[in-house]
Design a protein around this motif. Structure first.
Motif, mmCIF file in Angstrom:
data_model
loop_
_atom_site.group_PDB
_atom_site.id
_atom_site.type_symbol
_atom_site.label_atom_id
_atom_site.label_comp_id
_atom_site.label_asym_id
_atom_site.label_seq_id
_atom_site.Cartn_x
_atom_site.Cartn_y
_atom_site.Cartn_z
ATOM 1 N N LEU A 1 -4.561 -11.846 -0.007
ATOM 2 C CA LEU A 1 -4.061 -11.665 1.380
ATOM 3 C C LEU A 1 -5.057 -10.473 1.937
ATOM 4 O O LEU A 1 -4.659 -10.067 3.320
ATOM 5 N N GLY A 2 -5.827 -10.161 1.527
ATOM 6 C CA GLY A 2 -7.019 -9.048 2.205
ATOM 7 C C GLY A 2 -6.151 -7.761 2.152
ATOM 8 O O GLY A 2 -6.690 -6.857 2.970
ATOM 9 N N LEU A 3 -5.274 -7.392 1.281
ATOM 10 C CA LEU A 3 -4.694 -5.973 1.302
ATOM 11 C C LEU A 3 -5.419 -5.328 0.298
ATOM 12 O O LEU A 3 -5.980 -5.622 -0.856
ATOM 13 N N PRO A 4 -5.043 -3.781 0.179
ATOM 14 C CA PRO A 4 -5.627 -3.128 -0.964
ATOM 15 C C PRO A 4 -5.105 -3.372 -2.142
ATOM 16 O O PRO A 4 -4.024 -3.376 -2.504
ATOM 17 N N ALA A 5 -6.020 -3.858 -2.916
ATOM 18 C CA ALA A 5 -5.247 -4.566 -4.177
ATOM 19 C C ALA A 5 -5.142 -3.387 -5.319
ATOM 20 O O ALA A 5 -5.992 -3.429 -6.561
ATOM 21 N N ASP A 6 -4.312 -2.624 -5.155
ATOM 22 C CA ASP A 6 -4.059 -1.436 -6.005
ATOM 23 C C ASP A 6 -2.738 -1.647 -6.872
ATOM 24 O O ASP A 6 -2.225 -1.035 -7.837
ATOM 25 N N ALA A 7 -2.057 -2.977 -6.903
ATOM 26 C CA ALA A 7 -0.953 -3.458 -7.758
ATOM 27 C C ALA A 7 0.245 -2.640 -7.577
ATOM 28 O O ALA A 7 1.165 -2.657 -8.134
ATOM 29 N N THR B 1 4.736 -2.988 -1.943
ATOM 30 C CA THR B 1 5.170 -2.638 -0.570
ATOM 31 C C THR B 1 5.886 -3.413 0.057
ATOM 32 O O THR B 1 5.964 -4.638 -0.127
ATOM 33 N N ALA B 2 6.700 -2.971 1.137
ATOM 34 C CA ALA B 2 7.416 -3.748 2.017
ATOM 35 C C ALA B 2 6.448 -4.791 2.722
ATOM 36 O O ALA B 2 6.871 -5.850 3.051
ATOM 37 N N ALA B 3 5.196 -4.174 3.236
ATOM 38 C CA ALA B 3 4.360 -4.881 3.773
ATOM 39 C C ALA B 3 3.965 -6.083 2.969
ATOM 40 O O ALA B 3 3.702 -7.345 3.639
ATOM 41 N N LEU B 4 3.885 -5.989 1.781
ATOM 42 C CA LEU B 4 3.301 -7.065 0.932
ATOM 43 C C LEU B 4 4.597 -8.265 1.004
ATOM 44 O O LEU B 4 4.224 -9.235 0.982
ATOM 45 N N LEU B 5 5.652 -7.478 0.611
ATOM 46 C CA LEU B 5 7.027 -8.306 0.643
ATOM 47 C C LEU B 5 7.057 -9.381 1.963
ATOM 48 O O LEU B 5 7.428 -10.559 2.018
ATOM 49 N N GLY B 6 6.878 -8.714 3.121
ATOM 50 C CA GLY B 6 6.831 -9.376 4.202
ATOM 51 C C GLY B 6 5.797 -10.327 4.220
ATOM 52 O O GLY B 6 6.078 -11.370 4.668
ATOM 53 N N ARG B 7 4.844 -10.094 3.999
ATOM 54 C CA ARG B 7 3.606 -11.179 3.836
ATOM 55 C C ARG B 7 4.025 -12.174 3.237
ATOM 56 O O ARG B 7 3.482 -13.502 3.417
#
Length: 386
Positions: free
Chosen positions: A370-376, A379-385
């Motif tokens: 998804l192009g997010l910081p891939a730090d494992a 977050t809520a942002a990832l859940l939303g995506r």
């Protein structure tokens, strides 16, 4: 708590991951029959299993390990206090000769054993009051992990024949561990040491016996003598975060070329992994080969990371820089995330709300996609995506 299968090596060549479930009385009869097949005297077997009962409190404890749902910062602050640090350092002085013996013989630094001693039993003050035999039989009968607990029953039987276990009176943790550093019966058979010279291995009442036995266990599991285990570092903000995690191991010199720097001292000349317990905005550590041995003691990443860090604190390391990590997910959100990841084909294991290794790997893969910081760090942002 020890969670290794190394102790299985001493067992007779019968099927380890055998029967579980069914009636409890029938299960005990099958254990007694197998004990006799292993060569134990019928009277000894009868005495060992006399009065065994199923312990419902053990099953409740096994299913209520919610503390491991807490993130590293919260968990470590809960377990590590100035009082615990000071007591650990006082005990290091009190048992200095024992720790010298450990470091000479097994190469395990004193902070490592002190941290386990603190976390497992608060330096021996609370070792658990569950009947060990009943706990082991209860957990072996339960079909969640019979391959772990069934062999321990026969290890306890062997200790009984040696006069080192009382089936009616020996107590410990709910999962069958005994003594100041909480060792399973099989571990005691294989690694128990009479360090105080009184002719007996007494892990409940002798700190030297418990500490040296724990060190021998770590050595047996692959601890590399005299090497570090974890070190706090600073990380540049332009880091490729997908390189973080235990799946990537690089020479420390290569991490240094990418801008990873020790917060104090020098980086060890060893392979290492970059660990970000709460993502790229939180604390950062390099984990050296000895760090992986911790997972033979306990499978929880949060526990392992906290125990490894606490060991460095006991030896003088500074309080870690907590940073300002993004808020994590609640237990319910984490379960929702795990279900979403499962729906996308990832094997995250049981949907339990715990950020385990497989969930971390899946999170990192999705962040990268998804192009997010891939730090494992979910977050809520990832859940939303998702």
């Amino acid at each position: 708590m020890f969670r290794t299968l190394a102790f299985l090596l001493f067992l007779a060549p019968s099927v380890v991951a055998a029967q579980c479930g069914g009636s409890f009385a029938g299960f005990v009869k099958s254990l007694a029959a197998e004990s006799r097949q292993r060569g134990y005297d019928a009277n000894t077997v009868a005495q060992f299993f006399a009065g065994v009962v199923q312990d419902s409190k053990v099953l409740r404890a096994d299913r209520a390990q919610g503390v491991f749902q807490k993130p590293f910062i919260e968990f470590s602050r809960r377990l590590i206090s100035n009082q615990r640090i000071q007591k650990g350092r006082n005990l290091a002085r009190q048992y200095d000769s024992t720790f010298d013996l450990i470091e000479r013989t097994y190469g395990v630094s004193r902070g490592v054993l002190l941290a386990f001693w603190a976390f497992e039993t608060d330096y021996g003050t609370f070792q658990g009051d569950f009947n060990t035999r009943n706990a082991l039989v209860t957990l072996a009968h339960d079909c969640r992990r019979p391959d772990l607990f069934r062999p321990q029953i026969f290890a306890a039987l062997e200790l009984y024949t040696r006069g080192q276990f009382d089936p009616a009176r020996t107590t410990g943790a709910w999962a069958g561990e005994i003594g100041m550093v909480q060792m399973l019966p099989g571990d005691i058979l294989e690694n128990g040491v009479d360090a105080d010279g009184d002719g007996r291995v007494r892990l409940k009442t002798s700190a030297p016996d418990a500490l040296v036995s724990g060190a021998k266990m770590l050595n047996h599991l692959g601890w590399r003598a005299g090497e570090p285990w974890v070190q706090e570092v600073t990380v540049p903000q332009n880091m490729d975060w997908s390189l973080s995690g235990l799946n990537t191991t690089l020479p420390a010199s290569q991490w240094a070329k990418m801008g990873v720097a020790p917060r104090s001292g020098r980086l060890a000349n060893l392979p290492a992994s970059l660990i970000l317990p709460q993502g790229h905005k939180g604390p950062a550590f390099l984990a050296y080969p000895n760090f992986r041995v911790y997972f033979e003691w306990n499978q929880s990443f949060t526990y392992v990371m906290t125990a490894a860090y606490f060991a460095t604190r006991l030896e003088g390391a500074a309080v870690y820089n907590a940073g300002k990590p993004d808020a994590g997910l609640s237990a319910q959100q984490m379960k929702q995330l795990q279900r979403k990841l499962q729906a996308r084909g990832y094997n995250v294991g049981k949907v339990d709300g715990i950020l385990g290794a497989r969930t971390r790997d899946a999170v990192q893969a999705e962040q990268k996609r998804l192009g997010l910081p891939a730090d494992a760090w979910p977050t809520a942002a990832l859940l939303g995506r998702l």
